[in-house]
Design a protein around this motif. Structure first.
Motif, PDB file in Angstrom:
ATOM      1  N   ASN A  46      -9.778  12.944   0.684  1.00 44.85           N
ATOM      2  CA  ASN A  46     -10.358  14.282   0.817  1.00 44.85           C
ATOM      3  C   ASN A  46      -9.281  15.355   0.970  1.00 44.85           C
ATOM      4  OD1 ASN A  46     -13.034  13.227   0.784  1.00 44.85           O
ATOM      5  ND2 ASN A  46     -12.831  12.705   2.950  1.00 44.85           N
ATOM      6  N   GLY A  47      -8.148  15.140   0.318  1.00 45.89           N
ATOM      7  CA  GLY A  47      -7.086  16.132   0.363  1.00 45.89           C
ATOM      8  C   GLY A  47      -5.813  15.584   0.963  1.00 45.89           C
ATOM      9  N   SER A  48      -4.735  16.344   0.809  1.00 44.03           N
ATOM     10  CA  SER A  48      -3.419  15.928   1.268  1.00 44.03           C
ATOM     11  C   SER A  48      -2.595  17.174   1.570  1.00 44.03           C
ATOM     12  CB  SER A  48      -2.728  15.083   0.183  1.00 44.03           C
ATOM     13  OG  SER A  48      -1.337  15.046   0.364  1.00 44.03           O
ATOM     14  N   LEU A  49      -1.629  17.047   2.484  1.00 49.52           N
ATOM     15  CA  LEU A  49      -0.747  18.174   2.784  1.00 49.52           C
ATOM     16  C   LEU A  49       0.115  18.565   1.596  1.00 49.52           C
ATOM     17  CD1 LEU A  49       0.449  17.433   6.442  1.00 49.52           C
ATOM     18  CD2 LEU A  49      -1.339  19.002   5.663  1.00 49.52           C
ATOM     19  N   ARG A  50       0.166  17.719   0.585  1.00 47.76           N
ATOM     20  CA  ARG A  50       0.869  18.079  -0.654  1.00 47.76           C
ATOM     21  C   ARG A  50       0.310  19.390  -1.218  1.00 47.76           C
ATOM     22  NH1 ARG A  50       3.465  14.568  -4.508  1.00 47.76           N
ATOM     23  NH2 ARG A  50       2.624  12.795  -3.378  1.00 47.76           N
ATOM     24  N   GLU A  51      -0.994  19.601  -1.004  1.00 50.33           N
ATOM     25  CA  GLU A  51      -1.658  20.783  -1.562  1.00 50.33           C
ATOM     26  C   GLU A  51      -1.157  22.082  -0.946  1.00 50.33           C
ATOM     27  OE1 GLU A  51      -5.932  20.344  -1.394  1.00 50.33           O
ATOM     28  OE2 GLU A  51      -5.759  18.170  -1.642  1.00 50.33           O
ATOM     29  N   VAL A  52      -0.641  22.026   0.289  1.00 47.32           N
ATOM     30  CA  VAL A  52      -0.196  23.253   0.962  1.00 47.32           C
ATOM     31  C   VAL A  52       1.316  23.290   1.146  1.00 47.32           C
ATOM     32  CG1 VAL A  52      -2.384  23.693   2.127  1.00 47.32           C
ATOM     33  CG2 VAL A  52      -0.700  22.198   3.214  1.00 47.32           C
ATOM     34  N   CYS A  53       2.009  22.289   0.635  1.00 46.01           N
ATOM     35  CA  CYS A  53       3.462  22.271   0.697  1.00 46.01           C
ATOM     36  C   CYS A  53       4.020  23.276  -0.315  1.00 46.01           C
ATOM     37  CB  CYS A  53       3.996  20.873   0.398  1.00 46.01           C
ATOM     38  SG  CYS A  53       5.803  20.738   0.451  1.00 46.01           S
ATOM     39  N   PRO A  54       4.915  24.173   0.096  1.00 47.63           N
ATOM     40  CA  PRO A  54       5.463  25.167  -0.840  1.00 47.63           C
ATOM     41  C   PRO A  54       6.154  24.498  -2.023  1.00 47.63           C
ATOM     42  CG  PRO A  54       6.015  25.733   1.434  1.00 47.63           C
ATOM     43  CD  PRO A  54       5.433  24.350   1.463  1.00 47.63           C
ATOM     44  N   PRO A  55       6.041  25.086  -3.202  1.00 44.83           N
ATOM     45  CA  PRO A  55       6.579  24.459  -4.419  1.00 44.83           C
ATOM     46  C   PRO A  55       8.105  24.365  -4.443  1.00 44.83           C
ATOM     47  CG  PRO A  55       5.757  26.667  -4.888  1.00 44.83           C
ATOM     48  CD  PRO A  55       5.312  26.327  -3.505  1.00 44.83           C
TER      49      PRO A  55
END
Length: 225
Positions: A34-43
């Motif tokens: 249901n999601g991962s901190l990868r989604e909010v990690c800066p590019p």
């Protein structure tokens, strides 16, 4: 990944990662459920997800839960959300995290401070702000230069669960590099401390589980009338 955990992770990256020009982020317990901190990690940061299963969101499968396959002083940020409660010897893992972190290096820890029994595959611990201070003392006891930048508890959205967030820095002399605190930008927290503010902010000693029982008892009494 529950919504509140994602939000706390985003707040961490917003407050702290902006001070890091480039580098490596290691996520311990990175399996995308249901999601991962990868989604909010800066590019601009290289994200490496580690876990025990070969699954979505996992870049490196761990063979030993207490051994990270990274060299000493090679990682800029370590994050772990909803994982430490399932680690039988989390204090061993904490030292391993400090081993791989550079100076300055950040460790973001989010673990529940209450909630029901949920084995994955075991469920051993709950955390409070004093847990963050205790881990710092454990690191210092093992001759590692570490400090606690901030810690707080924040309730999950519309749930009995609460998240305990603690943010550690390897290399106390670098505190000035990270002047922003998450608790400067939010109000819905309690039992918070920062390295600048050692007294509890929004202090609340009544345990969350007992609060929920009290709320149910009040609701039951109101319904009876």
């Amino acid at each position: 990944m529950h919504p509140s955990a994602m939000d706390n992770g985003r707040l961490f990256f917003d407050a702290y990662a902006a001070k890091i020009d480039s580098g490596i982020v290691v996520d311990i317990g990175s399996q995308d459920v249901n999601g991962s901190l990868r989604e909010v990690c800066p590019p601009h940061l290289q994200y490496i997800g580690v876990d025990f299963a070969d699954a979505k969101g996992v870049d490196v499968v761990l063979q030993d839960p207490y051994r990270l396959p990274f060299a000493d002083d090679s990682v800029d940020v370590v994050v772990s959300s909803s994982c430490f409660e399932h680690s039988e010897f989390f204090w061993v893992l904490f030292l391993e995290i400090l081993r791989v972190l550079k100076k300055p290096g950040l460790f973001y820890l989010n673990a529940p401070s209450n909630g029901t029994f949920h084995r994955y595959p075991v469920d051993c611990w709950r955390f409070f702000p004093d847990s963050g201070a205790a881990l710092v003392n454990w690191g210092l006891h093992n001759k590692v230069d570490v400090c606690l930048l901030e810690t707080y508890i924040r309730k999950q959205n519309e749930a009995v669960w609460s998240d305990c967030v603690s943010i550690f820095l390897k290399g106390r002399e670098y505190v000035g590099k990270f002047p922003t605190r998450i608790t400067q930008g939010i109000t819905d927290f309690y039992n918070a401390k920062t390295i600048e503010h050692l007294e509890f902010m929004n202090f609340e000693e009544f345990p969350e589980d007992l609060q929920r029982i009290h709320q149910l008892e009040v609701q039951k009494a109101n319904n009876a009338t």
